[in-house]
Design a protein around this motif. Sequence first.
Motif, PDB file in Angstrom:
ATOM      1  N   THR A   4       0.807  -1.216   0.000  1.00 59.23           N
ATOM      2  CA  THR A   4       0.000   0.000   0.000  1.00 59.23           C
ATOM      3  C   THR A   4       0.846   1.274   0.000  1.00 59.23           C
ATOM      4  OG1 THR A   4      -0.146  -0.153   2.413  1.00 59.23           O
ATOM      5  CG2 THR A   4      -1.979  -1.049   1.137  1.00 59.23           C
ATOM      6  N   SER A   5       2.174   1.135  -0.050  1.00 66.17           N
ATOM      7  CA  SER A   5       3.030   2.318  -0.019  1.00 66.17           C
ATOM      8  C   SER A   5       3.062   3.051  -1.347  1.00 66.17           C
ATOM      9  CB  SER A   5       4.453   1.924   0.398  1.00 66.17           C
ATOM     10  OG  SER A   5       5.013   1.012  -0.521  1.00 66.17           O
ATOM     11  N   ARG A   6       2.467   2.473  -2.371  1.00 71.47           N
ATOM     12  CA  ARG A   6       2.354   3.133  -3.674  1.00 71.47           C
ATOM     13  C   ARG A   6       1.047   2.673  -4.312  1.00 71.47           C
ATOM     14  NH1 ARG A   6       7.447  -0.149  -4.879  1.00 71.47           N
ATOM     15  NH2 ARG A   6       6.627  -2.257  -5.107  1.00 71.47           N
ATOM     16  N   PRO A   7       0.519   3.412  -5.283  1.00 69.86           N
ATOM     17  CA  PRO A   7      -0.715   2.983  -5.957  1.00 69.86           C
ATOM     18  C   PRO A   7      -0.511   1.628  -6.641  1.00 69.86           C
ATOM     19  CG  PRO A   7      -0.244   5.275  -6.446  1.00 69.86           C
ATOM     20  CD  PRO A   7       0.967   4.734  -5.748  1.00 69.86           C
ATOM     21  N   PRO A   8      -1.562   0.837  -6.746  1.00 70.84           N
ATOM     22  CA  PRO A   8      -1.404  -0.480  -7.359  1.00 70.84           C
ATOM     23  C   PRO A   8      -1.138  -0.388  -8.858  1.00 70.84           C
ATOM     24  CG  PRO A   8      -3.716  -0.012  -6.961  1.00 70.84           C
ATOM     25  CD  PRO A   8      -2.943   1.096  -6.307  1.00 70.84           C
ATOM     26  N   HIS A   9      -0.330  -1.312  -9.352  1.00 71.07           N
ATOM     27  CA  HIS A   9      -0.134  -1.443 -10.787  1.00 71.07           C
ATOM     28  C   HIS A   9      -1.350  -2.144 -11.383  1.00 71.07           C
ATOM     29  CE1 HIS A   9       3.965  -0.072 -10.416  1.00 71.07           C
ATOM     30  NE2 HIS A   9       4.134  -0.904  -9.402  1.00 71.07           N
ATOM     31  N   LEU A  10      -1.636  -1.848 -12.634  1.00 73.13           N
ATOM     32  CA  LEU A  10      -2.820  -2.406 -13.272  1.00 73.13           C
ATOM     33  C   LEU A  10      -2.468  -2.848 -14.687  1.00 73.13           C
ATOM     34  CD1 LEU A  10      -5.758  -2.877 -12.434  1.00 73.13           C
ATOM     35  CD2 LEU A  10      -6.360  -0.722 -13.552  1.00 73.13           C
ATOM     36  N   ALA A  11      -2.766  -4.104 -14.984  1.00 75.10           N
ATOM     37  CA  ALA A  11      -2.504  -4.679 -16.303  1.00 75.10           C
ATOM     38  C   ALA A  11      -3.722  -5.471 -16.738  1.00 75.10           C
ATOM     39  CB  ALA A  11      -1.270  -5.575 -16.252  1.00 75.10           C
ATOM     40  N   ARG A 310      -9.942   8.033  -6.278  1.00 74.31           N
ATOM     41  CA  ARG A 310      -9.467   7.539  -4.984  1.00 74.31           C
ATOM     42  C   ARG A 310      -7.945   7.621  -4.850  1.00 74.31           C
ATOM     43  NH1 ARG A 310     -13.298   2.069  -4.664  1.00 74.31           N
ATOM     44  NH2 ARG A 310     -15.293   3.201  -4.533  1.00 74.31           N
ATOM     45  N   GLY A 311      -7.270   8.122  -5.866  1.00 73.31           N
ATOM     46  CA  GLY A 311      -5.816   8.231  -5.829  1.00 73.31           C
ATOM     47  C   GLY A 311      -5.112   6.906  -6.020  1.00 73.31           C
ATOM     48  N   LEU A 312      -5.818   5.929  -6.606  1.00 74.51           N
ATOM     49  CA  LEU A 312      -5.259   4.596  -6.787  1.00 74.51           C
ATOM     50  C   LEU A 312      -4.823   4.314  -8.225  1.00 74.51           C
ATOM     51  CD1 LEU A 312      -7.662   2.497  -4.530  1.00 74.51           C
ATOM     52  CD2 LEU A 312      -5.389   3.385  -3.994  1.00 74.51           C
ATOM     53  N   LEU A 313      -4.895   5.311  -9.073  1.00 79.98           N
ATOM     54  CA  LEU A 313      -4.442   5.138 -10.453  1.00 79.98           C
ATOM     55  C   LEU A 313      -4.041   6.497 -11.005  1.00 79.98           C
ATOM     56  CD1 LEU A 313      -4.072   3.044 -12.751  1.00 79.98           C
ATOM     57  CD2 LEU A 313      -6.339   3.702 -13.572  1.00 79.98           C
ATOM     58  N   ARG A 314      -2.901   6.539 -11.652  1.00 75.60           N
ATOM     59  CA  ARG A 314      -2.401   7.803 -12.218  1.00 75.60           C
ATOM     60  C   ARG A 314      -3.273   8.262 -13.378  1.00 75.60           C
ATOM     61  NH1 ARG A 314       1.828   3.898 -13.713  1.00 75.60           N
ATOM     62  NH2 ARG A 314       0.886   2.793 -15.451  1.00 75.60           N
ATOM     63  N   ARG A 315      -3.154   9.523 -13.706  1.00 74.23           N
ATOM     64  CA  ARG A 315      -3.856  10.084 -14.861  1.00 74.23           C
ATOM     65  C   ARG A 315      -2.963  10.159 -16.092  1.00 74.23           C
ATOM     66  NH1 ARG A 315      -8.718  12.319 -13.392  1.00 74.23           N
ATOM     67  NH2 ARG A 315      -9.070  12.440 -11.145  1.00 74.23           N
ATOM     68  N   THR A 316      -1.654  10.174 -15.868  1.00 76.61           N
ATOM     69  CA  THR A 316      -0.698  10.176 -16.966  1.00 76.61           C
ATOM     70  C   THR A 316       0.431   9.215 -16.634  1.00 76.61           C
ATOM     71  OG1 THR A 316       0.555  12.011 -16.002  1.00 76.61           O
ATOM     72  CG2 THR A 316      -1.182  12.582 -17.585  1.00 76.61           C
ATOM     73  N   TYR A 317       1.145   8.783 -17.647  1.00 75.36           N
ATOM     74  CA  TYR A 317       2.278   7.892 -17.424  1.00 75.36           C
ATOM     75  C   TYR A 317       3.473   8.677 -16.880  1.00 75.36           C
ATOM     76  CZ  TYR A 317      -0.047   4.083 -19.933  1.00 75.36           C
ATOM     77  OH  TYR A 317      -0.910   3.082 -20.304  1.00 75.36           O
ATOM     78  N   PRO A 318       4.214   8.099 -15.923  1.00 77.28           N
ATOM     79  CA  PRO A 318       5.343   8.813 -15.326  1.00 77.28           C
ATOM     80  C   PRO A 318       6.587   8.819 -16.204  1.00 77.28           C
ATOM     81  CG  PRO A 318       5.180   6.630 -14.368  1.00 77.28           C
ATOM     82  CD  PRO A 318       3.985   6.783 -15.282  1.00 77.28           C
TER      83      PRO A 318
END
Length: 344
Positions: A4-11, A310-318
């Motif tokens: 939980t220290s970072r947003p989850p990755h999603l594939a 909810r802050g669990l997924l970015r809006r743009t790629y880093p």
Amino acid sequence: MTATSRPPHLAVALDTPGAPNPFDAAPYVRLARLAERGTLDFVTLGDTFARPGPDALAVLARTAPHTERIGLVPTVTTTHTEPFHLATAVQTLDWVSRGRAGWRADVSRTPAEAALFGRRPAAPAEALWREAADVADAAGRLWDSWEDDAEIRDAATGRFIDRDKLHYVDFRGTSSTGEEFTVRGPSIVPRPPQGRPVIVVDATEDAARETAAARADVALVAAEDPDTAYTARAALRARAAELGRNPDELRVLASLPVELPAAGDAAGLADLLTDWHTAEAADGFHLRPADPERDLARLVDGTVPVLRRRGLLRRTYPGTTLRDHLGLARPDSRYAARTGKAAS
């Protein structure tokens, strides 16, 4: 590091039962672009010698020029496949995609698949996965066999490469039948943009877990509840540490089936992913839609906005590479020390 220290990755998996024409990449291009709109980390596409279907690596190579950020991870089996050819094919995909390639390693375990090649019989799962670990090791060494600055491209002198910065890997491994195989190298392709493409292993089966702990950057684990996923993640990280790896360099994703026949289910999926993330079940999720043509659109248009709020997924790629998306450093060539550079 906690999950939980970072947003989850999603594939997401693009596999479609009874798929369209396996020689037509257009449906997969469309789906990959949709997943990219949802800022997912990567897409996977399965492949097997056991039944007709798309050539996953070729399809995603065709997809690469039509996408910009999404990671592309085809399945390529290690059984009956020459390690040198496998490594250079994945290496080429990394160049075509400008650093977005992964490789989902798998094995071929049936007599029917072995009969297609006629070189050796089918082997037990444990032996197949030991061979897969050796093939992954050989591939990593081939990807490192060109140092990053090995190319000179000096037209005035006619020198294309600095031969001192190409290295024989001289790898020896064991096949699934117990015979030794060798890979001399170096690769015939310059070092990939990512240094090493991302290796993905489905570690759901016990036989594959040692390979995942030893060689994978991403491990997938099919789990029916967060406790099972949590236990699997902890075990994989612990084993990676025992093997001398930094467990924080291994991402463990829970692989979940998804079916979204109604808009409300898309929001419900967001709740489920939130609950699993809060329970530290995994570093992220690999979603397997029942019908990608239907479910992926509902995922991107329904689930993704909720996760973003909810802050669990970015809006743009880093960044621009798959390693960037996963928060994985670009490794140095292990052979660079021979010419006075630091090795990883």
